[in-house]
Design a protein around this motif. Structure first.
Motif, PDB file in Angstrom:
ATOM      1  N   UNK A 144       0.855  -1.184   0.000  1.00 15.88           N
ATOM      2  CA  UNK A 144       0.000   0.000   0.000  1.00 15.88           C
ATOM      3  C   UNK A 144       0.891   1.234   0.000  1.00 15.88           C
ATOM      4  N   UNK A 145       0.313   2.357  -0.479  1.00 17.90           N
ATOM      5  CA  UNK A 145       1.126   3.600  -0.475  1.00 17.90           C
ATOM      6  C   UNK A 145       1.087   4.249   0.912  1.00 17.90           C
ATOM      7  N   UNK A 146       0.248   3.694   1.791  1.00 18.64           N
ATOM      8  CA  UNK A 146       0.211   4.229   3.181  1.00 18.64           C
ATOM      9  C   UNK A 146      -0.164   3.092   4.133  1.00 18.64           C
ATOM     10  N   UNK A 147      -0.039   3.351   5.439  1.00 18.38           N
ATOM     11  CA  UNK A 147      -0.431   2.325   6.414  1.00 18.38           C
ATOM     12  C   UNK A 147      -1.959   2.299   6.508  1.00 18.38           C
ATOM     13  N   UNK A 148      -2.486   1.189   7.026  1.00 15.36           N
ATOM     14  CA  UNK A 148      -3.946   1.056   7.158  1.00 15.36           C
ATOM     15  C   UNK A 148      -4.239   0.480   8.546  1.00 15.36           C
ATOM     16  N   UNK A 149      -5.527   0.383   8.914  1.00 22.41           N
ATOM     17  CA  UNK A 149      -5.850  -0.216  10.234  1.00 22.41           C
ATOM     18  C   UNK A 149      -5.364  -1.662  10.363  1.00 22.41           C
ATOM     19  N   UNK A 150      -5.062  -2.297   9.224  1.00 14.80           N
ATOM     20  CA  UNK A 150      -4.597  -3.698   9.293  1.00 14.80           C
ATOM     21  C   UNK A 150      -3.088  -3.776   9.530  1.00 14.80           C
ATOM     22  N   UNK A 151      -2.365  -2.688   9.252  1.00 18.16           N
ATOM     23  CA  UNK A 151      -0.894  -2.731   9.314  1.00 18.16           C
ATOM     24  C   UNK A 151      -0.357  -3.315  10.624  1.00 18.16           C
ATOM     25  N   UNK A 152      -0.902  -2.907  11.792  1.00 16.82           N
ATOM     26  CA  UNK A 152      -0.341  -3.445  13.046  1.00 16.82           C
ATOM     27  C   UNK A 152      -0.541  -4.961  13.214  1.00 16.82           C
ATOM     28  N   UNK A 153      -1.449  -5.534  12.424  1.00 11.63           N
ATOM     29  CA  UNK A 153      -1.785  -6.955  12.643  1.00 11.63           C
ATOM     30  C   UNK A 153      -1.093  -7.893  11.665  1.00 11.63           C
ATOM     31  N   UNK A 154      -0.326  -7.336  10.739  1.00 12.86           N
ATOM     32  CA  UNK A 154       0.211  -8.219   9.683  1.00 12.86           C
ATOM     33  C   UNK A 154       1.726  -8.378   9.848  1.00 12.86           C
ATOM     34  N   UNK A 155       2.305  -9.234   9.000  1.00 12.32           N
ATOM     35  CA  UNK A 155       3.736  -9.546   9.170  1.00 12.32           C
ATOM     36  C   UNK A 155       4.657  -8.539   8.508  1.00 12.32           C
ATOM     37  N   UNK A 156       4.230  -7.991   7.369  1.00 11.51           N
ATOM     38  CA  UNK A 156       5.150  -7.104   6.627  1.00 11.51           C
ATOM     39  C   UNK A 156       4.358  -6.071   5.829  1.00 11.51           C
ATOM     40  N   UNK A 157       4.712  -4.797   6.013  1.00 16.00           N
ATOM     41  CA  UNK A 157       4.076  -3.728   5.233  1.00 16.00           C
ATOM     42  C   UNK A 157       5.096  -3.228   4.219  1.00 16.00           C
ATOM     43  N   UNK A 158       4.773  -3.328   2.927  1.00 18.38           N
ATOM     44  CA  UNK A 158       5.686  -2.834   1.873  1.00 18.38           C
ATOM     45  C   UNK A 158       5.064  -1.574   1.281  1.00 18.38           C
ATOM     46  N   UNK A 159       5.750  -0.457   1.490  1.00 14.85           N
ATOM     47  CA  UNK A 159       5.238   0.852   1.056  1.00 14.85           C
ATOM     48  C   UNK A 159       5.561   1.062  -0.423  1.00 14.85           C
ATOM     49  N   UNK A 160       4.552   1.426  -1.200  1.00 11.80           N
ATOM     50  CA  UNK A 160       4.812   1.729  -2.607  1.00 11.80           C
ATOM     51  C   UNK A 160       3.595   1.378  -3.440  1.00 11.80           C
ATOM     52  N   UNK A 161       3.696   1.674  -4.734  1.00 11.20           N
ATOM     53  CA  UNK A 161       2.539   1.386  -5.590  1.00 11.20           C
ATOM     54  C   UNK A 161       2.482  -0.112  -5.891  1.00 11.20           C
ATOM     55  N   UNK A 162       1.280  -0.585  -6.096  1.00 10.97           N
ATOM     56  CA  UNK A 162       1.071  -2.022  -6.302  1.00 10.97           C
ATOM     57  C   UNK A 162       1.930  -2.543  -7.457  1.00 10.97           C
ATOM     58  N   UNK A 163       1.965  -1.806  -8.569  1.00  6.26           N
ATOM     59  CA  UNK A 163       2.697  -2.342  -9.740  1.00  6.26           C
ATOM     60  C   UNK A 163       4.188  -2.425  -9.441  1.00  6.26           C
ATOM     61  N   UNK A 164       4.751  -1.381  -8.805  1.00  4.97           N
ATOM     62  CA  UNK A 164       6.196  -1.393  -8.527  1.00  4.97           C
ATOM     63  C   UNK A 164       6.578  -2.494  -7.540  1.00  4.97           C
ATOM     64  N   UNK A 165       5.841  -2.554  -6.439  1.00  2.88           N
ATOM     65  CA  UNK A 165       6.210  -3.507  -5.376  1.00  2.88           C
ATOM     66  C   UNK A 165       6.058  -4.951  -5.861  1.00  2.88           C
ATOM     67  N   UNK A 166       4.960  -5.229  -6.548  1.00  2.82           N
ATOM     68  CA  UNK A 166       4.746  -6.616  -7.021  1.00  2.82           C
ATOM     69  C   UNK A 166       5.822  -7.015  -8.021  1.00  2.82           C
ATOM     70  N   UNK A 167       6.207  -6.061  -8.865  1.00  2.94           N
ATOM     71  CA  UNK A 167       7.245  -6.328  -9.873  1.00  2.94           C
ATOM     72  C   UNK A 167       8.582  -6.627  -9.175  1.00  2.94           C
TER      73      UNK A 167
END
Ligand code: BV8
Ligand code: ZN
Length: 236
Positions: free
Chosen positions: A205-228
């Motif tokens: 995600x380009x920003x944190x969300x209410x789910x961020x504290x509950x997950x294992x890894x937050x990768x900041x950036x646009x979906x296309x860039x990060x997935x690539x």
């Protein structure tokens, strides 16, 4: 990112839960962002049975406006990279989006949790209709008003969709949240089912969300860039 690549190297099943953020780069506005669809109207006003009862033509106009934007949109690199993941994994796509862009990439396993904006149905007898391009809200032969075949607030999701989404979340070795604000339920509860069963949960995600504290890894950036970057890191 190394922890993720490590987990992916031993993974078989990879599940993606996507939201409107993944379609942003296809030119489709998100719901709650800066240029969000809901900046001028409240979601309840437009995406709810009450809103439709109150002003069916306004709701029909809003969906026509969205359909015109989506008709011109194509899957972007993020949608296509998820399709690419099928070369290395069993891939399962659960989308909250109604734009049909994942379907266009030909992904094998897809659930459209909130329906599809190009399908319509009668609000009285539930007769199904395909895409209808008409300015005036159309009526069914039974006299009922025709509405988009999407899930509105306060409406239940289809049983078969929820059970598939739960199964694909529970059996995920890696579970990706892509471009979702994580506030709409029951979709936003799915990562918890993945975690419960030992899945590694990653938020893109380009920003944190209410789910961020509950997950294992937050990768900041646009979906296309990060997935690539992830896929390239895998194939190194
Ligand atoms: C139900 C319709 C029960 C189709 C949609 C209080 C607490 C908890 C829950 C509730 C509550 N009050 C009511 C509820 C239940 C309610 C709910 O969750 N409300 C929320 C708002 C609190 N849920 C429901 O009503 C559901 N039904 O519960 O039924 C029931 C059971 C039995 C019998 C009767 C009833 C139905 C929910 C479905 C609602 N329909 N859409 C349409 O018109 O599209 S929801 C709508 O929001 C869309 O479907 C959308 O997909 C969804 C989620 O939004 P996001 O996709 O996350 O989009 P958003 O703009 O929010 O965020 C975009 C994200 O992308 C941002 O984080 C941004 O940072 C990021 N981003 C932007 N650009 C990029 C990016 N990320 C990466 N790359 C980029 N380039
Ligand atoms: Zn009808």
């Amino acid at each position: 990112m190394d922890r993720l690549i490590e987990r992916l190297k031993h993974a078989e099943n990879v599940t993606f839960l996507t939201g409107s953020g993944i379609s942003r780069e296809s030119g489709i506005p998100t719901f709650r962002g800066e240029d969000g669809l809901w900046k001028n109207y409240s979601p309840e006003e437009l995406a709810s049975p009450e809103g439709f009862m109150r002003d069916p033509q306004l709701v029909w106009d809003w969906y026509n406006w969205r359909r015109d934007i989506i008709r011109k949109a194509e899957p972007n690199k993020a949608h296509l990279t998820i399709k690419e993941f099928e070369k290395n994994f069993n891939v399962y796509v659960i989308t909250q989006n109604v734009d049909g862009l994942h379907e266009k990439t030909g992904v094998k396993n897809l659930v459209e949790l909130h329906g599809n904006i190009f399908r319509n149905r009668c609000s009285r007898c539930s007769k199904m209709y395909g895409d209808i391009q008409s300015k005036k809200i159309p009526t069914c032969e039974c006299g009922g008003l025709i509405r988009p075949d999407v899930v509105w607030f306060g409406e239940p999701l289809k049983e078969k969709d929820i059970s598939l989404a739960l199964e694909w979340s529970r059996n995920a070795d890696v579970f990706f949240l892509v471009g979702t604000s994580g506030i709409v339920y029951p979709a936003a509860s799915l990562p918890f089912f993945a975690k419960e069963n030992g899945g590694f949960v990653v938020e893109i995600n380009i920003e944190e969300t209410p789910l961020t504290p509950h997950i294992d890894l937050h990768l900041e950036g646009s979906a296309s860039q990060v997935l690539d970057t992830i896929l390239k890191g895998l194939n190194k």
